[in-house]
Design a protein around this motif. Structure first.
Motif, PDB file in Angstrom:
ATOM      1  N   SER A 173       0.828  -1.215   0.000  1.00 45.42           N
ATOM      2  CA  SER A 173       0.000   0.000   0.000  1.00 45.42           C
ATOM      3  C   SER A 173       0.861   1.264   0.000  1.00 45.42           C
ATOM      4  O   SER A 173       0.489   2.279  -0.601  1.00 45.42           O
ATOM      5  CB  SER A 173      -0.920  -0.003   1.224  1.00 45.42           C
ATOM      6  N   TYR A 174       2.014   1.199   0.629  1.00 42.28           N
ATOM      7  CA  TYR A 174       2.919   2.340   0.611  1.00 42.28           C
ATOM      8  C   TYR A 174       3.432   2.611  -0.801  1.00 42.28           C
ATOM      9  O   TYR A 174       3.539   3.775  -1.220  1.00 42.28           O
ATOM     10  CB  TYR A 174       4.097   2.092   1.558  1.00 42.28           C
ATOM     11  N   GLY A 175       3.740   1.536  -1.533  1.00 39.23           N
ATOM     12  CA  GLY A 175       4.166   1.705  -2.922  1.00 39.23           C
ATOM     13  C   GLY A 175       3.067   2.301  -3.787  1.00 39.23           C
ATOM     14  O   GLY A 175       3.308   3.192  -4.608  1.00 39.23           O
ATOM     15  N   VAL A 176       1.840   1.795  -3.610  1.00 43.46           N
ATOM     16  CA  VAL A 176       0.699   2.351  -4.366  1.00 43.46           C
ATOM     17  C   VAL A 176       0.498   3.817  -4.000  1.00 43.46           C
ATOM     18  O   VAL A 176       0.249   4.669  -4.875  1.00 43.46           O
ATOM     19  CB  VAL A 176      -0.569   1.522  -4.075  1.00 43.46           C
ATOM     20  N   PHE A 177       0.608   4.133  -2.722  1.00 42.60           N
ATOM     21  CA  PHE A 177       0.465   5.516  -2.262  1.00 42.60           C
ATOM     22  C   PHE A 177       1.484   6.430  -2.941  1.00 42.60           C
ATOM     23  O   PHE A 177       1.141   7.517  -3.441  1.00 42.60           O
ATOM     24  CB  PHE A 177       0.624   5.552  -0.739  1.00 42.60           C
ATOM     25  N   PHE A 178       2.720   6.023  -2.986  1.00 39.73           N
ATOM     26  CA  PHE A 178       3.770   6.867  -3.536  1.00 39.73           C
ATOM     27  C   PHE A 178       3.599   7.080  -5.038  1.00 39.73           C
ATOM     28  O   PHE A 178       3.709   8.203  -5.539  1.00 39.73           O
ATOM     29  CB  PHE A 178       5.147   6.249  -3.237  1.00 39.73           C
TER      30      PHE A 178
END
Length: 324
Positions: free
Chosen positions: A152-157
């Motif tokens: 989710s952090y990768g998608v967020f970024f």
């Protein structure tokens, strides 16, 4: 041969001589002319141009006596400054006022749209946080599988970078809304995962403090005359320093050195993102050195949303460490 008395008068004397000797009121040749009557304006007397009767007994020549080049004919008023602006200037003034009113209406509609989107985003985020805090199976699931958090952090970024680069809602309106929804759910999952590591009391305390801070900042930005939009360089430096302090904190805490450094980093982060909230709110309001275009309502909602959630996360770290 004529005598001196029979000589013709001079040019200056001829100007004062009567044209006819039959007028009994005219002085004889050689007699001195009577001086003109003294004139002193009485209080309130009108000292206007010729062609008007003055109050207080002073008489000016009538308009009919002054007709000719340089004088206004009788019955036609003379234009003064109190006559108002010309028709063309008055129309320009009306256009200017209408444009100002229209721009204010557009700005107010833009602010309402941004806060409506922001309300939906915060509702989704804090609902997810509440689920991850109160539902024990969900809390245990996100703690047991941290890989979902990093995903989710990768998608967020990635989505955040796309939304920052795409600021044309008229051309990419559906795409931007879809990306904004994906970004909101990804950031909500990240916030819920972080909240699952803290007690319920710390989460509620962080929510309350965040709400008070955001409301106070919003009221302050709408009332103050201080322009914070000119402090973009200072905020950029503060963000870089915050990132460096975060990296140093992560390295130091991995070796169990200086345990209070984590709370110091969280306090600095909360202050920095509060300043970012002030900056972005004034960009949204306008009437400052810098302002967001009314077409960039998605970017405006995105910037405020990121600031508020980051303030919550930093305050959660402080409250969580305090409750432990």
């Amino acid at each position: 041969m004529t005598s001196k008395t029979d000589a013709p008068p001079s040019y200056e004397e001829a100007l004062h001589l009567p044209k006819s000797d039959h007028s009994p009121d005219q002085p004889q040749h050689g007699a001195p002319l009577p001086p003109p009557p003294s004139y002193s304006p009485s209080p309130g007397m009108y000292l206007g141009p010729p062609g008007y009767w003055g109050p207080g007994g002073a008489v000016y020549p009538q308009p009919s006596m002054c007709s000719g080049p340089g004088f206004s004919p009788a019955g036609i008023p003379i234009a003064t400054l109190s006559s108002g602006l010309p028709a063309s200037n008055q129309g320009d003034m009306d256009d200017f006022l209408s444009n100002q009113w229209e721009s204010m209406s557009v700005r107010h509609a833009f602010i309402r749209k941004v806060y409506l989107i922001l309300t939906v985003q915060l509702t989704i985020t804090f609902s997810v946080i509440a689920i991850f805090t109160f539902v024990d199976p969900v809390k245990l699931f996100v703690i047991r599988y941290p890989v979902i958090y990093w995903a989710s952090y990768g998608v967020f970024f990635v989505v955040y970078c796309i939304l920052i680069c795409c600021k044309e809602p008229r051309r990419r309106f559906p795409l931007n809304l879809v990306l904004l929804g994906i970004f909101t759910f990804a950031f909500s999952y990240m916030s819920g995962t972080v909240s699952s590591y803290y007690e319920t009391k710390a989460v509620f305390l962080a929510m309350g403090i965040t709400a008070v801070v955001c409301i106070s900042v919003t009221v302050f930005c709408f009332q103050t005359k201080v322009d914070f939009t000119s402090c973009g360089g200072f905020l950029t430096i503060a963000a870089v320093l915050l990132m460096i302090i975060g990296i140093v904190t992560a390295i130091v805490l991995s070796f169990q050195y200086v345990p209070w450094l984590h709370m110091l980093y969280a306090a600095i982060g909360a202050v920095v993102y509060t300043l970012f909230l002030v900056y972005n709110t004034q960009l949204l309001i306008g009437n400052r050195e810098l302002a967001i275009s009314p077409e960039e309502y998605i970017y405006g909602a995105l910037s405020l949303y990121v600031d508020i959630v980051n303030i919550f996360l930093f305050i959660l770290q402080i409250s969580g460490a305090a409750t432990e």
